[in-house]
Design a protein around this motif. Structure first.
Motif, PDB file in Angstrom:
ATOM      1  N   VAL A  47       0.799  -1.229   0.000  1.00 27.98           N
ATOM      2  CA  VAL A  47       0.000   0.000   0.000  1.00 27.98           C
ATOM      3  C   VAL A  47       0.827   1.273   0.000  1.00 27.98           C
ATOM      4  O   VAL A  47       0.277   2.368  -0.127  1.00 27.98           O
ATOM      5  CB  VAL A  47      -0.936   0.033   1.232  1.00 27.98           C
ATOM      6  N   TRP A  48       2.141   1.173   0.136  1.00 28.69           N
ATOM      7  CA  TRP A  48       2.930   2.381   0.394  1.00 28.69           C
ATOM      8  C   TRP A  48       4.334   2.194  -0.129  1.00 28.69           C
ATOM      9  O   TRP A  48       4.744   1.098  -0.494  1.00 28.69           O
ATOM     10  CB  TRP A  48       2.962   2.599   1.909  1.00 28.69           C
ATOM     11  N   GLY A  49       5.079   3.278  -0.184  1.00 30.84           N
ATOM     12  CA  GLY A  49       6.452   3.227  -0.669  1.00 30.84           C
ATOM     13  C   GLY A  49       6.523   3.352  -2.179  1.00 30.84           C
ATOM     14  O   GLY A  49       5.557   3.727  -2.837  1.00 30.84           O
ATOM     15  N   GLY A  50       7.681   3.028  -2.722  1.00 26.96           N
ATOM     16  CA  GLY A  50       7.867   3.215  -4.152  1.00 26.96           C
ATOM     17  C   GLY A  50       7.643   4.674  -4.512  1.00 26.96           C
ATOM     18  O   GLY A  50       8.076   5.588  -3.808  1.00 26.96           O
ATOM     19  N   ALA A  51       6.916   4.904  -5.590  1.00 24.94           N
ATOM     20  CA  ALA A  51       6.670   6.270  -6.044  1.00 24.94           C
ATOM     21  C   ALA A  51       5.454   6.917  -5.388  1.00 24.94           C
ATOM     22  O   ALA A  51       5.184   8.091  -5.619  1.00 24.94           O
ATOM     23  CB  ALA A  51       6.480   6.272  -7.561  1.00 24.94           C
ATOM     24  N   THR A  52       4.720   6.166  -4.564  1.00 27.38           N
ATOM     25  CA  THR A  52       3.478   6.728  -4.012  1.00 27.38           C
ATOM     26  C   THR A  52       3.744   7.925  -3.112  1.00 27.38           C
ATOM     27  O   THR A  52       2.927   8.850  -3.036  1.00 27.38           O
ATOM     28  CB  THR A  52       2.693   5.671  -3.212  1.00 27.38           C
TER      29      THR A  52
END
Length: 464
Positions: A47-52
């Motif tokens: 649900v979170w991290g990366g480019a979010t």
């Protein structure tokens, strides 16, 4: 035939929309589906991290920390997972150790259960601090290597890497196949070898860009993979991932039955079909299977943003030239896996080589930093002639890159103090200073209904 219940990690809320529509799904568009998704029985939800983190502020005017807290309030049963880029965290440079430790602490404190950590170059020195802190916070540490092919990337090398990850405290190992290059044969060899060498659970993350991922998932499961990553049908396929519902159906009644109810996905998929329809203009217009990726090795998120960048430069017709240039640039850079931030660095340089009409005529600061060794050690030696051309007489980094970065949180706290409304704001500011300053000023103005002297700021960071 030996069997085991296979877990599914759902990607629709993170990598699914990152790969297909440049990470533009808002929290409000997620909320109506969250409680239904919590009842499915997923192994985890990414649900979170990366480019979010970046996209939430830059394009959606949202606080990424509040997104995480909102999801955690509504998802009470299912483990929440995030993607962390080691010493890069969720940004595009290496951050100081104090920032990395505080970020992990706050991520777990706000609701993350599983942290998947990788380094773009598979330089394990860049994972040490975040891995250690994840264990201290009591979260599940999933260490991850970026899968790619090159003269130096072999099955044996990846297995040895996994053994080193176990020594670092990994609770599980993920094979991150960001470009969809992993073949069923290679996957089988890797899964068997990693499980034999480490005794740890293995998870498979692959993209469907060039048509291999469904076969690769199945072969991995047969070989003993414990969990596979999938995306719900409206956000699956092409540059995204294998379809969740299809994998559940394929495994039903087999020795690897997921135990999930296909009917339960229907209302959730219906919701995300509406979300997709609302953003159809942003979706990657992929037509069929792109086997060119078997050569260019471009991951899903990189491909969608490369198209957007060329579109903005009114040079979309030169996409094929850029794709042909990427393997050359990558070889000069020591064959880095193409994943954030190395994918953006490589893709940007290839684009500039094509648009300027001369290789290395224009070199962004991130490319120079790469050749200086500020991102870590690449898998193979760089082209020394190109390196000298770019860095001149400057001395390259020796040792762990972050060792040369001074602590940065205290100074940042003083700088951001006028706009802080929560402890996490200092981390947001350190990672994306210009974008965060503008965002935090606007946020404070909304919350206090007063003028804080907003200005227009620009940040040189890449959008994903």
């Amino acid at each position: 035939m030996d069997g085991h219940k296979v877990g599914i990690t759902e990607l629709v809320l993170r990598d699914g929309h990152q790969s297909l529509m440049a990470t533009r799904m808002s929290t409000a568009e997620m909320v109506p589906a969250l409680e239904m998704m919590d009842e499915i029985g997923y192994h985890a939800m990414e649900v979170w991290g990366g480019a979010t983190f970046d996209a939430a502020m830059r394009f959606l005017d949202e606080d990424p920390w509040e997104r995480l807290r909102t999801i955690r309030r509504l998802v009470k049963k299912t483990k929440l997972q995030m993607l962390l880029r080691g010493q890069n965290l969720v940004g595009y440079r290496h951050y100081a150790d104090d920032t990395c430790r505080e970020f992990v602490k706050r991520a777990v404190g706000n609701g993350i259960d599983i942290i998947r950590i990788f380094d773009a170059l598979n330089d394990l020195r860049n994972l040490e601090v975040t891995a250690e802190q994840t264990k201290k916070e009591g979260a599940h540490l999933q260490l991850c290597f970026s899968y790619t092919t090159s003269p130096v990337h072999t099955t044996e090398a990846f297995i040895e890497l996994s053994k080193s990850m176990k020594d670092m405290g990994a609770d599980s190992i993920c094979i991150k196949d960001m470009a969809g290059l992993l073949t069923p044969t290679a996957a089988r060899e890797l899964v068997i070898g990693i499980k034999a060498g480490t005794g740890l659970p293995v998870e498979i993350h692959s993209h469907t860009s060039c048509g291999l991922a469904y076969m690769t998932h199945y072969a991995s499961i047969e070989a003993g993979a414990d969990v596979v990553d999938c995306a719900l049908s409206p956000f699956s396929g092409t540059t995204s991932h294998p379809c969740t519902e299809s994998l559940v159906a394929a495994l039903a009644g087999s020795p690897w039955d997921t135990g999930l109810d296909l009917k339960a996905f229907i209302p959730i998929a219906a919701h995300f079909k509406k979300v997709r329809a609302a953003h159809e203009d942003l979706f990657v217009k992929a037509k069929g299977t792109n086997t060119d990726i078997l050569v260019s090795q471009i991951p899903g998120g990189m491909y969608s943003n490369l198209v957007n960048q060329l579109r903005e430069a009114k040079a979309e017709n030169r996409l094929n030239e850029v794709l042909e240039e990427i393997p050359y640039v990558r070889a000069c850079m020591g064959y880095p896996p193409l994943v954030t931030p190395s994918s953006q660095i490589t893709g940007t340089q290839a684009t500039l080589n094509v648009l300027s009409g001369k290789r290395w005529k224009m070199v962004p600061k991130e490319v120079k930093a790469y050749f200086l060794g500020q991102y870590g050690q690449p898998p193979a030696p760089m082209d020394e002639e190109v390196r000298r051309m770019i860095i001149g007489d400057e001395k390259p980094v020796v040792g762990r890159p972050a060792d040369s970065i001074a602590p940065e949180l205290e100074a940042a706290r003083r700088e951001v103090a006028p706009w802080m409304t929560q402890p996490e704001d200092v981390l947001t500011y350190v990672i994306f200073p210009a974008v965060a300053k503008d965002f935090l000023m606007k946020k404070l103005a909304k919350e206090t209904k007063r003028d804080v002297g907003l200005g227009t700021l620009e940040d040189g960071a890449y959008p994903v």
